[in-house]
Write an enzyme that holds these catalytic residues in place. Structure first.
Site, PDB file in Angstrom:
ATOM      1  N   SER A   1       0.831  -1.213   0.000  1.00 12.96           N
ATOM      2  CA  SER A   1       0.000   0.000   0.000  1.00 12.96           C
ATOM      3  C   SER A   1       0.865   1.262   0.000  1.00 12.96           C
ATOM      4  O   SER A   1       0.450   2.305  -0.501  1.00 12.96           O
ATOM      5  CB  SER A   1      -0.972   0.005   1.180  1.00 12.96           C
ATOM      6  OG  SER A   1      -0.260  -0.044   2.399  1.00 12.96           O
TER       7      SER A   1
ATOM      8  N   ARG B   1      -0.879  -9.059 -16.908  1.00 11.53           N
ATOM      9  CA  ARG B   1      -0.948  -8.942 -18.365  1.00 11.53           C
ATOM     10  C   ARG B   1       0.346  -9.372 -19.057  1.00 11.53           C
ATOM     11  O   ARG B   1       0.411  -9.408 -20.286  1.00 11.53           O
ATOM     12  CB  ARG B   1      -1.301  -7.508 -18.758  1.00 11.53           C
ATOM     13  CG  ARG B   1      -2.658  -7.066 -18.218  1.00 11.53           C
ATOM     14  CD  ARG B   1      -3.770  -7.997 -18.649  1.00 11.53           C
ATOM     15  NE  ARG B   1      -5.087  -7.504 -18.250  1.00 11.53           N
ATOM     16  CZ  ARG B   1      -6.231  -7.949 -18.734  1.00 11.53           C
ATOM     17  NH1 ARG B   1      -6.236  -8.954 -19.609  1.00 11.53           N
ATOM     18  NH2 ARG B   1      -7.378  -7.459 -18.321  1.00 11.53           N
TER      19      ARG B   1
ATOM     20  N   ARG C   1     -16.374   7.933 -31.419  1.00  7.55           N
ATOM     21  CA  ARG C   1     -17.584   8.747 -31.610  1.00  7.55           C
ATOM     22  C   ARG C   1     -17.209  10.103 -32.180  1.00  7.55           C
ATOM     23  O   ARG C   1     -17.916  10.639 -33.032  1.00  7.55           O
ATOM     24  CB  ARG C   1     -18.302   8.965 -30.269  1.00  7.55           C
ATOM     25  CG  ARG C   1     -18.943   7.722 -29.710  1.00  7.55           C
ATOM     26  CD  ARG C   1     -19.796   8.087 -28.514  1.00  7.55           C
ATOM     27  NE  ARG C   1     -20.894   8.960 -28.912  1.00  7.55           N
ATOM     28  CZ  ARG C   1     -21.519   9.811 -28.094  1.00  7.55           C
ATOM     29  NH1 ARG C   1     -21.137   9.924 -26.833  1.00  7.55           N
ATOM     30  NH2 ARG C   1     -22.506  10.551 -28.529  1.00  7.55           N
TER      31      ARG C   1
ATOM     32  N   SER D   1     -11.583   8.590 -29.057  1.00  9.73           N
ATOM     33  CA  SER D   1     -13.003   8.269 -29.183  1.00  9.73           C
ATOM     34  C   SER D   1     -13.404   8.022 -30.635  1.00  9.73           C
ATOM     35  O   SER D   1     -13.215   8.891 -31.491  1.00  9.73           O
ATOM     36  CB  SER D   1     -13.832   9.429 -28.629  1.00  9.73           C
ATOM     37  OG  SER D   1     -15.189   9.275 -28.999  1.00  9.73           O
TER      38      SER D   1
ATOM     39  N   ARG E   1     -18.760   3.981 -36.908  1.00 10.47           N
ATOM     40  CA  ARG E   1     -17.818   3.178 -36.108  1.00 10.47           C
ATOM     41  C   ARG E   1     -18.303   1.745 -35.902  1.00 10.47           C
ATOM     42  O   ARG E   1     -17.520   0.887 -35.494  1.00 10.47           O
ATOM     43  CB  ARG E   1     -17.556   3.839 -34.770  1.00 10.47           C
ATOM     44  CG  ARG E   1     -18.623   3.593 -33.722  1.00 10.47           C
ATOM     45  CD  ARG E   1     -18.161   4.027 -32.376  1.00 10.47           C
ATOM     46  NE  ARG E   1     -19.116   3.696 -31.334  1.00 10.47           N
ATOM     47  CZ  ARG E   1     -18.952   4.020 -30.062  1.00 10.47           C
ATOM     48  NH1 ARG E   1     -17.896   4.691 -29.683  1.00 10.47           N
ATOM     49  NH2 ARG E   1     -19.855   3.679 -29.174  1.00 10.47           N
TER      50      ARG E   1
ATOM     51  N   ARG F   1      -9.480  -1.401 -12.768  1.00  4.23           N
ATOM     52  CA  ARG F   1     -10.347  -0.382 -12.193  1.00  4.23           C
ATOM     53  C   ARG F   1      -9.632   0.685 -11.388  1.00  4.23           C
ATOM     54  O   ARG F   1     -10.156   1.786 -11.212  1.00  4.23           O
ATOM     55  CB  ARG F   1     -11.412  -1.076 -11.321  1.00  4.23           C
ATOM     56  CG  ARG F   1     -12.383  -1.886 -12.152  1.00  4.23           C
ATOM     57  CD  ARG F   1     -13.079  -2.949 -11.345  1.00  4.23           C
ATOM     58  NE  ARG F   1     -12.177  -4.063 -11.061  1.00  4.23           N
ATOM     59  CZ  ARG F   1     -12.539  -5.176 -10.441  1.00  4.23           C
ATOM     60  NH1 ARG F   1     -13.783  -5.314 -10.034  1.00  4.23           N
ATOM     61  NH2 ARG F   1     -11.671  -6.143 -10.232  1.00  4.23           N
TER      62      ARG F   1
END
Ligand SMILES: Cc1cc2nc3c(=O)[nH]c(=O)nc-3n(C[C@H](O)[C@H](O)[C@H](O)COP(=O)(O)OP(=O)(O)OC[C@H]3O[C@@H](n4cnc5c(N)ncnc54)[C@H](O)[C@@H]3O)c2cc1C
Length: 208
Positions: A56, A174, A91, A89, A147, A81
């Site tokens: 920590s 990973r 979008r 993006s 997209r 997370r």
């Protein structure tokens, strides 16, 4: 269309010595051993804490990295997370515009070489998707509609900030053999940079 390899870049010119000093100062509060702080005590102190699982303490510092990889890989990255993200993006980016070179950019899959049958099949599909994307925009579709046909191989830029404990978790998870080859490729690019910058925090992580 453009085909590029993935890449990583550590942002913000971090000062590893200062980072170590800050984490040591925090960690020594636990033992009230601040009087032991000397010029080169931070590295060994933090190495001992990490080895003992007292991780920590290393949450008090963070690194920010810009990763250029494919969309499939960013989808895996953002599952972590305890991190902050800013991701290109689909979008808002209209890849038919000049600033994108009026083309789609794809990440070369590391498991196929140019000339392989699979590589040729993949490349043909990317060319066809580019044609379809441009045709959709030409027909009046917005980027966020067009997209729908973009593939996992689409080049995506993502800025990732994690504290040092989460980076250790990310790199170990990973980088393991069970992880996807393309996220392992990113770990292989990142880990040596982290190890060079902060050996006391990352030297024990081994990727095979
Ligand atoms: C080989 C591999 C295969 C995978 N396959 C799939 C798949 O098929 N489908 C799929 O959906 N996902 C898959 N994942 C993603 C995986 O389930 C995780 O979502 C992802 O790896 C994020 O890691 P994490 O949950 O350990 O930790 P992070 O989100 O990075 O969090 C770090 C740590 O904090 C703690 N933590 C965080 N949030 C919580 C919480 N809510 N409760 C308790 N503890 C918490 C945990 O100790 C966690 O390990 C795969 C991951 C790997 C490495």
């Amino acid at each position: 269309m453009q085909i590029i390899p993935p890449s990583v870049e550590i942002l913000g010119n971090p000062d590893p010595r200062q980072m170590l000093r800050n984490m040591e100062a925090a960690g020594r509060v636990c033992y009230k051993s601040e009087a032991n702080i000397k010029e080169n005590t931070a590295g060994p102190f933090l190495r001992r804490l990490v080895q003992s699982g007292h991780e920590s303490v290393i949450e008090h510092e963070k690194l920010t990295v810009k990763i250029i990889c494919d969309r499939g890989v960013t989808h895996e990255i953002v599952r972590h997370r305890i991190a902050s993200y800013s991701q290109e993006s689909t979008r808002y980016c209209n890849y038919t515009k000049d600033k994108f070179g009026n083309e789609l950019t794809f990440i070369k899959p590391l498991f196929w070489e140019e000339g392989d049958a699979c590589y040729t099949l993949w490349k043909d599909q990317m060319a066809s998707i580019e044609k379809g994307y441009f045709a959709l925009i030409e027909a009046g579709a917005t980027p966020e509609e067009a997209r729908s046909i973009l593939p996992n191989s689409l080049k995506t830029e993502i800025v990732v900030t994690m504290n040092m404990r989460e980076w250790r978790h990310f790199l170990r998870l990973r980088g393991s053999k069970a992880a996807h080859p393309q996220i392992r490729e990113i770990v292989r690019l990142l880990l040596p940079k982290f190890q060079e910058m902060l050996p006391d925090l990352f030297e024990d992580i081994v990727i095979d």
